[in-house]
Design an enzyme around this catalytic site. Structure first.
Site, PDB file in Angstrom:
ATOM      1  N   LYS A  52      45.014   7.528  11.547  1.00 47.83           N
ATOM      2  CA  LYS A  52      44.855   6.477  10.329  1.00 47.83           C
ATOM      3  C   LYS A  52      43.793   6.535   9.308  1.00 47.83           C
ATOM      4  CE  LYS A  52      46.818   3.479  13.992  1.00 47.83           C
ATOM      5  NZ  LYS A  52      46.605   2.372  15.064  1.00 47.83           N
ATOM      6  N   GLN A  96      42.466  -1.226  18.138  1.00 47.69           N
ATOM      7  CA  GLN A  96      43.369  -0.191  18.674  1.00 47.69           C
ATOM      8  C   GLN A  96      43.474  -0.480  20.065  1.00 47.69           C
ATOM      9  OE1 GLN A  96      44.737   2.657  17.237  1.00 47.69           O
ATOM     10  NE2 GLN A  96      46.028   2.880  19.102  1.00 47.69           N
ATOM     11  N   ASP A 119      47.965  -5.606  11.801  1.00 44.78           N
ATOM     12  CA  ASP A 119      48.985  -5.134  12.881  1.00 44.78           C
ATOM     13  C   ASP A 119      50.208  -6.260  13.137  1.00 44.78           C
ATOM     14  OD1 ASP A 119      48.820  -2.690  14.313  1.00 44.78           O
ATOM     15  OD2 ASP A 119      46.890  -3.217  15.464  1.00 44.78           O
TER      16      ASP A 119
HETATM   17  N1  GUN Z   1      48.460   1.297  20.289  1.00 45.14           N
HETATM   18  C1  GUN Z   1      49.585   1.769  20.165  1.00 45.14           C
HETATM   19  N2  GUN Z   1      50.528   1.320  19.208  1.00 45.14           N
HETATM   20  C2  GUN Z   1      49.723   0.447  18.360  1.00 45.14           C
HETATM   21  C3  GUN Z   1      49.641  -0.257  17.449  1.00 45.14           C
HETATM   22  O1  GUN Z   1      50.789  -0.405  16.649  1.00 45.14           O
HETATM   23  N3  GUN Z   1      48.302  -0.933  16.987  1.00 45.14           N
HETATM   24  C4  GUN Z   1      47.456  -1.090  17.827  1.00 45.14           C
HETATM   25  N4  GUN Z   1      46.224  -1.923  17.517  1.00 45.14           N
HETATM   26  N5  GUN Z   1      47.323  -0.386  18.982  1.00 45.14           N
HETATM   27  C5  GUN Z   1      48.377   0.445  19.327  1.00 45.14           C
END
Ligand code: GUN
Length: 286
Positions: A52, A96, A119
């Protein structure tokens, strides 16, 4: 069989976004900023966060990762979210998941300001999705919808089956597929661990979306000939990464499908960038 190349689609989207970011910087004299919070040492999460950060950098988006020890107390994490909520140069906050067990994920997600919730997991944004109102949408299901559109594959008027009911993928994806619109408007069935006749239900699907988190559990006999199959699973097994679908017989059966890796994974990251740009635009327009 058509391979739905998420890696290529995401690369061109990221290029488009880089152009948008440059134009916004000219217009506003500032650029979008994303803060990613990673608590603990989960190896998969560390890879996701690094990817990311790299994607943000390439698109000209400011990004900063806040890496916290897995012993971080709840109030410290909430205080960090509060400080990021208050910052004018941070337009998106991503926490996350999964968090270490002693932390309350829902409480933390609800602390993120809905306008910075890139998100789309905050109840306000999930509520807006449910009501069909504009808002920030969860990245993975949004990536699925954008990939279908890029390939001109419309589920409108078709039977769509979503396997999985998670808040991150299955639930929001079912809502997006069933919403009105040219690249939605499907008749949607959601399956989960309590569905007794999974094979029969999946076989009805013109569009099959799999987000169960179980390696190779969807086999060719569960798929209708000519179906579009979207595999959202990313499983780490002894033989490396694999999806939720068993590709062996599926290649001959499906009309189109996403690979793993190189399918929905890269689209999710591209959508995170798109959401950060959207959050910036909303916050700067005020
Ligand atoms: N962990 C696995 N997929 C995601 C996601 O799309 N967003 C976040 N914040 N954590 C994750």
């Amino acid at each position: 069989m058509l391979i739905l190349d998420g890696k290529a689609a995401a690369a061109s989207l990221r290029q488009e976004l880089a152009g948008e970011v440059a134009a916004l910087e000219k217009q506003y004299g500032s650029r979008p900023g994303l803060a990613v919070i990673l608590v603990g040492q989960d190896p998969a999460s560390q890879v996701y966060v690094r990817n990311k950060e790299r994607a943000c950098h390439e698109a000209g988006i400011h990004s900063e990762a806040h890496r916290l020890p897995d012993t971080t107390p709840q109030d410290e994490l909430l205080a960090l979210i509060d400080s990021l909520n208050a910052r004018k140069d941070i337009h998106g906050i991503l926490l996350q998941l999964p968090l270490p067990k002693h932390l309350n994920s829902q409480l933390c997600l609800e602390r993120i300001h809905p306008e910075k919730d890139v998100d789309g997991f905050h109840p306000v944004n999930m509520g807006k999705l449910t009501l069909g109102l504009p808002g920030l949408r969860p990245c993975t299901p949004k990536g699925v919808m954008v990939l279908l559109e890029r390939y001109n594959l419309s589920p409108a008027g078709k039977k769509a089956v979503v396997v999985g009911r998670s808040n991150i993928v299955g639930k929001p994806l079912a809502l997006m597929l069933g919403a009105p619109g040219p690249f939605a408007n499907a008749t949607v069935t959601v399956c989960h661990s309590g569905t007794p006749n999974l094979t029969e239900v999946c076989r009805e699907a013109d569009f099959l979306f799999v987000a169960m988190g179980r390696p190779r559990c969807i086999t060719a006999d569960m798929v209708k000939a000519g179906a579009v199959v979207v595999d959202v699973g990313i499983n780490r097994t002894e033989d490396g990464l694999c999806g939720d679908c068993d590709y062996s017989g599926l290649m001959e059966k499906a009309a189109a499908m996403t690979p793993v890796p190189g399918g929905i994974g890269p689209m999710t990251i591209a959508m995170l960038l798109a959401n950060t740009v959207q959050a910036f635009q909303q916050q700067c327009a005020c």
